[in-house]
Structure formats: C-alpha cells, structure tokens
Design a protein around this motif. Structure first.
Motif, PDB file in Angstrom:
ATOM      1  N   ILE A  52     -31.897  35.308  27.315  1.00 45.70           N
ATOM      2  CA  ILE A  52     -32.995  34.341  27.364  1.00 45.70           C
ATOM      3  C   ILE A  52     -32.684  33.234  28.374  1.00 45.70           C
ATOM      4  O   ILE A  52     -33.548  32.790  29.115  1.00 45.70           O
ATOM      5  N   ALA A  53     -31.446  32.820  28.400  1.00 50.19           N
ATOM      6  CA  ALA A  53     -31.041  31.764  29.341  1.00 50.19           C
ATOM      7  C   ALA A  53     -29.529  31.781  29.470  1.00 50.19           C
ATOM      8  O   ALA A  53     -28.826  32.288  28.582  1.00 50.19           O
ATOM      9  N   VAL A  54     -29.036  31.245  30.572  1.00 50.92           N
ATOM     10  CA  VAL A  54     -27.587  31.118  30.779  1.00 50.92           C
ATOM     11  C   VAL A  54     -27.286  29.630  30.876  1.00 50.92           C
ATOM     12  O   VAL A  54     -27.487  29.013  31.925  1.00 50.92           O
ATOM     13  N   HIS A  56     -24.437  26.608  29.707  1.00 51.05           N
ATOM     14  CA  HIS A  56     -23.087  26.354  29.192  1.00 51.05           C
ATOM     15  C   HIS A  56     -22.809  24.857  29.167  1.00 51.05           C
ATOM     16  O   HIS A  56     -23.346  24.106  29.975  1.00 51.05           O
ATOM     17  N   ASN A  91     -25.616  22.480  31.686  1.00 51.75           N
ATOM     18  CA  ASN A  91     -26.589  22.939  32.666  1.00 51.75           C
ATOM     19  C   ASN A  91     -26.611  24.461  32.726  1.00 51.75           C
ATOM     20  O   ASN A  91     -25.773  25.128  32.113  1.00 51.75           O
ATOM     21  N   GLY A  92     -27.618  24.973  33.431  1.00 57.87           N
ATOM     22  CA  GLY A  92     -27.738  26.420  33.511  1.00 57.87           C
ATOM     23  C   GLY A  92     -29.097  26.820  34.048  1.00 57.87           C
ATOM     24  O   GLY A  92     -29.776  26.012  34.708  1.00 57.87           O
ATOM     25  N   VAL A  93     -29.466  28.066  33.776  1.00 57.73           N
ATOM     26  CA  VAL A  93     -30.692  28.603  34.356  1.00 57.73           C
ATOM     27  C   VAL A  93     -31.542  29.272  33.281  1.00 57.73           C
ATOM     28  O   VAL A  93     -31.023  29.951  32.381  1.00 57.73           O
ATOM     29  N   ARG A  95     -35.529  31.092  33.110  1.00 62.47           N
ATOM     30  CA  ARG A  95     -36.768  31.473  33.802  1.00 62.47           C
ATOM     31  C   ARG A  95     -36.778  30.981  35.260  1.00 62.47           C
ATOM     32  O   ARG A  95     -37.783  30.453  35.736  1.00 62.47           O
ATOM     33  N   GLY A  96     -35.649  31.127  35.927  1.00 70.70           N
ATOM     34  CA  GLY A  96     -35.579  30.769  37.341  1.00 70.70           C
ATOM     35  C   GLY A  96     -35.388  29.288  37.603  1.00 70.70           C
ATOM     36  O   GLY A  96     -35.164  28.874  38.740  1.00 70.70           O
ATOM     37  N   LYS A  97     -35.465  28.488  36.551  1.00 71.90           N
ATOM     38  CA  LYS A  97     -35.407  27.041  36.733  1.00 71.90           C
ATOM     39  C   LYS A  97     -34.029  26.494  36.391  1.00 71.90           C
ATOM     40  O   LYS A  97     -33.341  26.999  35.501  1.00 71.90           O
ATOM     41  N   TYR A  98     -33.674  25.432  37.075  1.00 72.22           N
ATOM     42  CA  TYR A  98     -32.429  24.734  36.783  1.00 72.22           C
ATOM     43  C   TYR A  98     -32.641  23.814  35.584  1.00 72.22           C
ATOM     44  O   TYR A  98     -33.566  22.991  35.564  1.00 72.22           O
ATOM     45  N   GLY A 133     -35.321  19.849  39.201  1.00 70.28           N
ATOM     46  CA  GLY A 133     -34.655  20.407  38.026  1.00 70.28           C
ATOM     47  C   GLY A 133     -35.385  19.994  36.756  1.00 70.28           C
ATOM     48  O   GLY A 133     -36.149  19.023  36.757  1.00 70.28           O
TER      49      GLY A 133
END
Lengths: 201, 201
Positions: A52-54, A56, A91-93, A95-98, A133
């Motif tokens: 779903i998201a990365v 950390h 922080n992370g990613v 759906r393509g967003k920061y 972001g």
C-alpha cells in the motif's frame, strides 16, 4: 474490518500479536501503553507488507565518537551522542507521492503545545511543501487515545502566529475542526493513509 | 556553469570551499579524496538551499544498548552497535515526486560488483517502484572519477540474473550504455537531478 480466522495462510507474529491483544481488551483503550512510535511502526509494516505504501521511520541521528573493533565480533560503539535531526521522522512514498510527517503525543487534554515541534522540523515541512510533498503531523492525545492528522500548512500557520506573539498551543477544538480524526483499527492499527487520501484530493 | 564573483550576495562557506578547491586542481581529479557520500551531501545541500529538491541521507541505524545521563551534560551512549538499514540511504522529494536511491563507489575498473548491494536494498527499491517512486543507484568508478545514474529497474534486472546464476557484476560498458553519466560541476558538485529529469520523462 473483521478479524480473520486461520485459513491456511501463513500467520506472521505481528498479525497474531494484533489478534491476541484485540481479544484481551476493549477497543477504546486498546493501545494504552504502546507508544505512538510503536503503533505507527506496526501500521507502516502493514502498509509495506500489503503493497500500500513504503513509509519508514528514520533512524535517530547519532554522533559517533569512538568505536571498538574487537576480533571476531561486531564493531562496538563506545562513545556517541544524540544529534538533532534535520528533518521530520517519517517519510516515504504512497501512490507516487512523497509523504513526510512527524508524530507527537501529548498528555495535555485541551490543547497541543507547539513546543513539541522544533523550528527545523517546521522549516523542513515548509521546504517539502514547496516541492509538492504531502506533509502533515500525526498528533495523539494520550488521555483519550485520540489521533488526528493535521496538515503541515495548518501547523505552520499556528507556528507562525506563535512566533509573532500568538498562543503557544493549538486548542483541541481547533484540531478537531481542521484535522482528520483517525480511529484505531486492527490492521492497520492507525489507518492514517485514509486521512492522507483526503489531503491528496 | 561559470564561477560567480562577489556581487554583494552573501557568500557561504560551502560555496567558497568549492571555489578554492576548483582553482587548485584540474577538473578531472577535482574530487579525489572526497567520499561519494560527502560529495552527495554537498550536492543535496545545494539543492536544498536553492529550493530545487529536499533530499537527505538517512542516519546510520544504531542499536543502543546503554546510555549514561550525566547531570548537566548531554546523554552519552556508552554501548551501541551498527544495525543493517532496511532501506536505501537517500530519499526525498523533487518536483512532487518521491526520490529514492543508494550511492556506491567501486575501485574496480571494468565492472561494478553487485555485492555492493544488499538483498534488502534491492527489495526496498522494488517496493518503491511499485508505488511509482523514482528509484535509482548512483555508481562511482573511483579510478577515473566517473559517476553514473542507473535506473533501479536496470539494477534489479542484473540482480535477478545474478540470483539465477548470472554474472556477479555489471560491466562498465553496460553501465555506460544504460546509465546516465553525470559530470562533476561546481554547484551542485554532482548534478544528478539532471539525470533524474531524464528518468522522469
């Protein structure tokens, strides 16, 4: 979200942990005792495992002064000091967003003290916003286990008011009005990306 | 890029440092002695100061075992160990996009050994790609100070070949063909975001 029963799929310890805990306690006080950081780490693990998201948490920055290199064993840091981070913690990613945020808990009942943030964290958020972001704060009121996602732009607004002599906290009432309330669940424990979906719209 | 002369704008030490260095040495060997990490940190500072991107190296993860809290002075870490990172070292935001990369230098002349990467870093890149992050490796051949940006998808391709019995390195020739060569400059020292612009097209 319903609790799943064993169905032949491999269990992992974290999931079992969730189930054990959730059956032992009422929902309202489900996470008392767990720090917000631990709760978010669990939630981020869920998001990661399910593609779903990365996201950390960054390691705590340390200034290393002295290290021992014993034969046949791991290097041992003998002297080091905590450094102040120059960014937010997460922080992370998605759906393509920061995605960029910090998480803070307060024992206060009626307001969130702005001193929980440092100047450099606010500046970092300002700069991330300039790069488009998605930035926010996750704020937890410990006494009633209530969690809000507050847009960085709102946080910065109150920060700037404070700097020019305004109040040193944001009232709970304001946070209720401007923020997105996030309800605890089983998986993920804190489904904060649902609030982020709203931010991204 | 031309060197700017004093024009009333505040100089900062980093910029002076660049100029001093660049006048003392030829362009080809300009950064010999500086680690790739130091070079990238300088480049990221430039990008940050000029509102081009917000990209930071993550702190080294440490497992803290014992801390002293002396009166009237900073907490002192007495025992700690290095932990393996679960992500790549660098990430941030540029033009609304999530940027994620790792930087590696090699003393090899004809190929880049894949053992410079760990399995978990490759897995992290795979997951970031699934979220539409911009992922890549910055590879530096130290002997001739040449730097390439290699797409994560290319790196993963060779990694997977290796896992199934293929060669344990990527030839310099292949990197020249697939990667984007980045020329050292004054500011930023390593203008790797220009290669990223090409990746994003």
């Amino acid at each position: 979200m319903t609790i799943k029963y064993p169905n032949g799929k491999t269990f992992n310890d974290d999931e079992n942990f969730d189930k054990r805990q959730s059956s032992q306690r009422s929902v309202d006080f489900s996470n008392r005792g767990m720090t917000l950081e631990a709760e978010l780490n669990k939630s981020n693990q869920y998001y990661l495992r399910n593609n779903i998201a990365v996201i950390h948490k960054k390691p705590t920055p340390i200034q290393i002064v002295s290290v021992d290199y014993p034969k046949r064993s791991a290097a041992r840091i003998k002297e080091a000091y905590f450094r102040r981070a120059s960014t937010t913690d997460y922080n992370g990613v998605y759906r393509g967003k920061y995605i960029d945020f910090d998480a803070k808990e307060t024992q206060n009942k009626t307001s969130f003290p702005l001193k929980n943030f440092h100047e450099h964290q606010i500046e970092h958020m300002r700069m991330c916003l300039k790069q488009d972001g998605i930035c926010f704060a996750i704020i937890k009121f410990v006494f009633d286990q209530t969690i809000f996602v507050l847009k960085a732009s709102d946080l910065i607004h109150f920060w700037d008011l404070q700097v020019s002599g305004g109040r040193k906290s944001i009232s709970r009432e304001t946070i209720e009005k401007l923020g997105y309330k996030v309800q605890y669940r089983i998986n993920p424990l804190i489904p904060y990306l649902e609030a982020v979906d709203s931010l991204m719209e």
